[in-house]
Motif scaffolding. Structure first.
Motif, mmCIF file in Angstrom:
data_model
loop_
_atom_site.group_PDB
_atom_site.id
_atom_site.type_symbol
_atom_site.label_atom_id
_atom_site.label_comp_id
_atom_site.label_asym_id
_atom_site.label_seq_id
_atom_site.Cartn_x
_atom_site.Cartn_y
_atom_site.Cartn_z
ATOM 1 N N ILE A 327 52.623 64.542 33.777
ATOM 2 C CA ILE A 327 53.218 65.695 33.111
ATOM 3 C C ILE A 327 54.701 65.871 33.422
ATOM 4 N N SER A 330 57.728 65.488 30.715
ATOM 5 C CA SER A 330 57.846 66.564 29.730
ATOM 6 C C SER A 330 58.440 67.809 30.358
ATOM 7 N N ILE A 359 46.010 68.738 33.130
ATOM 8 C CA ILE A 359 47.190 68.435 32.306
ATOM 9 C C ILE A 359 47.325 69.453 31.183
ATOM 10 N N ASN A 360 46.188 69.848 30.564
ATOM 11 C CA ASN A 360 46.234 70.856 29.500
ATOM 12 C C ASN A 360 46.726 72.190 30.030
ATOM 13 N N ASP A 363 50.401 71.829 30.617
ATOM 14 C CA ASP A 363 51.103 71.719 29.347
ATOM 15 C C ASP A 363 51.239 73.084 28.683
ATOM 16 N N ARG A 366 53.955 74.891 30.371
ATOM 17 C CA ARG A 366 55.257 74.391 29.912
ATOM 18 C C ARG A 366 55.638 74.989 28.556
ATOM 19 N N LYS A 367 54.645 75.054 27.633
ATOM 20 C CA LYS A 367 54.939 75.540 26.281
ATOM 21 C C LYS A 367 55.391 76.981 26.281
ATOM 22 N N GLU A 426 55.097 72.997 19.272
ATOM 23 C CA GLU A 426 54.891 72.083 20.386
ATOM 24 C C GLU A 426 53.801 71.059 20.089
#
Length: 474
Positions: A327, A330, A359-360, A363, A366-367, A426
């Motif tokens: 990850i 990103s 990871i989800n 993520d 992050r979004k 995204e």
């Protein structure tokens, strides 16, 4: 009706045997009395005739009527008649009759005692005959006892028994009917509820409350009805979710496909500058990647529901570091700071699926975080009351836009997105969190979400104690 028939047969048979035995005893008593009376008369006449024969030269036939009349007047009952025959000829009758009343009884000229029941003119008589030898001749002593009163009593007993049987049957029939109605009324209620339930009213329940077999059956029916209603609700919910899933999936596919088709048609039909052509191709590429990601997530969801997941003991630090390696690029591109720290332990999981779930979560953090924000990813052991009761948790914490309280319970639904514009920008499709939820459910892990709008979100993944094996830090 069957109960009444059984009662009727039982009462009739038992009453028949009792009445028959009673009548037999009464008749035996009458016959015994008649025989006894005949024996007494026979004895007196025999001794009297012997005295006459021994003390005088008188002819037996000539003295027999006088002697019989004397015995008859002194010993004969009012209901009994006496007949004396000498060599089959009547020499004396107490009632003045001149013919033998039972000629067939003395026709065989045998010595002994016999009796016979005969009905004459609506009356019943007992004939008893005794035959004796005197001077080489046979004297028959015949008594005729009237037992009509006894027969009337017997017939009255039979009639009274019939009346009693009818009355008892009527009373017992009413009692059985009332008792059967009392017993079957709960069954009728249960039958009505069952019919109502069978017609589709799944909220129908039995109101029968008792401590017998019917009450137990009623409780079992209600328990069954509750289970059926719950299953039907689950099926209806599943159907609704399936329909909603299909509708959402169709909608989510339509958006990127529209973009792809539109830009592809533009490139195909219009001469574009190189810069615009690259831009259109980039849109096609990004939307295609989003479709690919959506397909991958859908495949993983189907696999989790239908497949067997192989598990093995995996080091928690190794999982965390592998997730960070995946990850981190990103995060760097988004200008975000990622901090991490992991305690060493071992959990029994499918490492690739757990990495996918973490990871989800990262993520998503992050979004929904702005540039320059810090996101922490840590893992540590939660001590239990005993050593083998320790748990392990991964925590993903961001300082982004946060999630509204009403949205927290929905974010694990397929295609649900808190901020749809940002998610689509995204490349999201609302399948990440459902996938995380399914993965954790298959591993017996728990997902806790703490969030506040404008402050940030904390995602906590807790693995149960039974999967934790502590390891020394190397």
């Amino acid at each position: 009706m069957i109960n009444i028939i059984i009662i009727a047969l039982t009462l009739s048979l038992s009453g028949f045997f009792i009445i028959s035995r009673q009548n037999r005893l009464i008749m035996d008593s009458e016959i015994k009395n008649s025989v006894t009376e005949n024996n007494l008369i026979e004895s007196v006449l025999e001794y009297s005739l012997l005295d006459i024969i021994n003390s005088s030269s008188q002819n037996v036939r000539s003295v027999l009527p006088t002697l019989s009349a004397r015995v008859s007047s002194g010993m004969l009952a009012s209901t009994t008649s006496l007949y004396i025959t000498y060599d089959s000829n009547i020499v004396y009758t107490s009632n003045g009759e001149e013919t033998s009343p039972s000629r067939e009884m003395i026709s065989n000229n045998t010595v002994g005692k016999k009796y016979q029941l005969k009905r004459e003119n609506d009356k019943t008589f007992v004939y008893v005959i005794s035959s004796v030898y005197v001077d080489d001749s046979i004297i028959d002593i015949i008594t005729k006892r009237n037992i009509s009163d006894t027969m009337t009593m017997i017939n009255n007993n039979i009639s009274l028994f019939r009346l009693y049987i009818i009355v008892i049957l009527l009373i017992s029939g009413l009692i059985v009917y009332a008792f059967s109605t009392f017993l079957t009324r709960p069954l009728e209620k249960l039958n009505t509820v069952t019919d109502d339930f069978a017609e589709g009213n799944f909220t129908s329940r039995s109101s029968v409350k008792s401590y017998d077999e019917v009450g137990l059956l009623s409780d079992k029916f209600n328990h069954m009805a509750d289970s059926v209603e719950n299953h039907i609700d689950e099926l209806n919910d599943m159907l609704h979710r399936r329909d909603q899933f299909v509708a959402d999936f169709t909608h989510e596919i339509k958006t990127p496909m529209t973009t792809i088709i539109g830009y592809a048609d533009t490139i195909r039909s219009v001469e574009l500058p190189r810069e615009d052509e690259v831009k259109a191709a980039s849109y096609i590429f990004s939307e295609g990647k989003r479709l690919e990601q959506m397909s991958s997530h859908l495949f993983d969801l189907i696999y989790l529901k239908d497949g067997e997941i192989p598990k093995a003991n995996t080091n928690t630090r190794a999982i965390g570091e592998a997730v960070i390696d995946t990850i981190l690029p990103s995060f760097q591109d988004a200008g975000l700071v990622l901090s991490s720290d992991f305690e060493n332990a071992s959990i029994c999981v499918d490492s690739s699926l757990i990495k996918t779930a973490l990871i989800n979560l990262l993520d998503n953090a992050r979004k929904y975080s702005d540039n320059g924000k810090e996101i922490s990813f840590i893992g540590h052991i939660i001590p239990g009351e005993e050593k083998n009761q320790n748990s392990y948790e991964y925590i993903v914490e961001d300082h982004g836009i946060g999630i509204a309280q009403e949205d927290i319970d929905k974010i694990c639904d397929e295609f649900y997105m808190v901020d749809k514009s940002r998610s689509r920008k995204e490349g999201g499709a609302g399948l990440g969190m459902p996938l995380v939820s399914s993965i954790l459910k298959e591993h017996g892990a728990e997902l806790k979400i703490e969030s506040e709008l404008g402050v940030g979100t904390k995602m906590i993944v807790i693995f149960p104690a039974c999967t934790i094996i502590e390891e020394e830090i190397v």
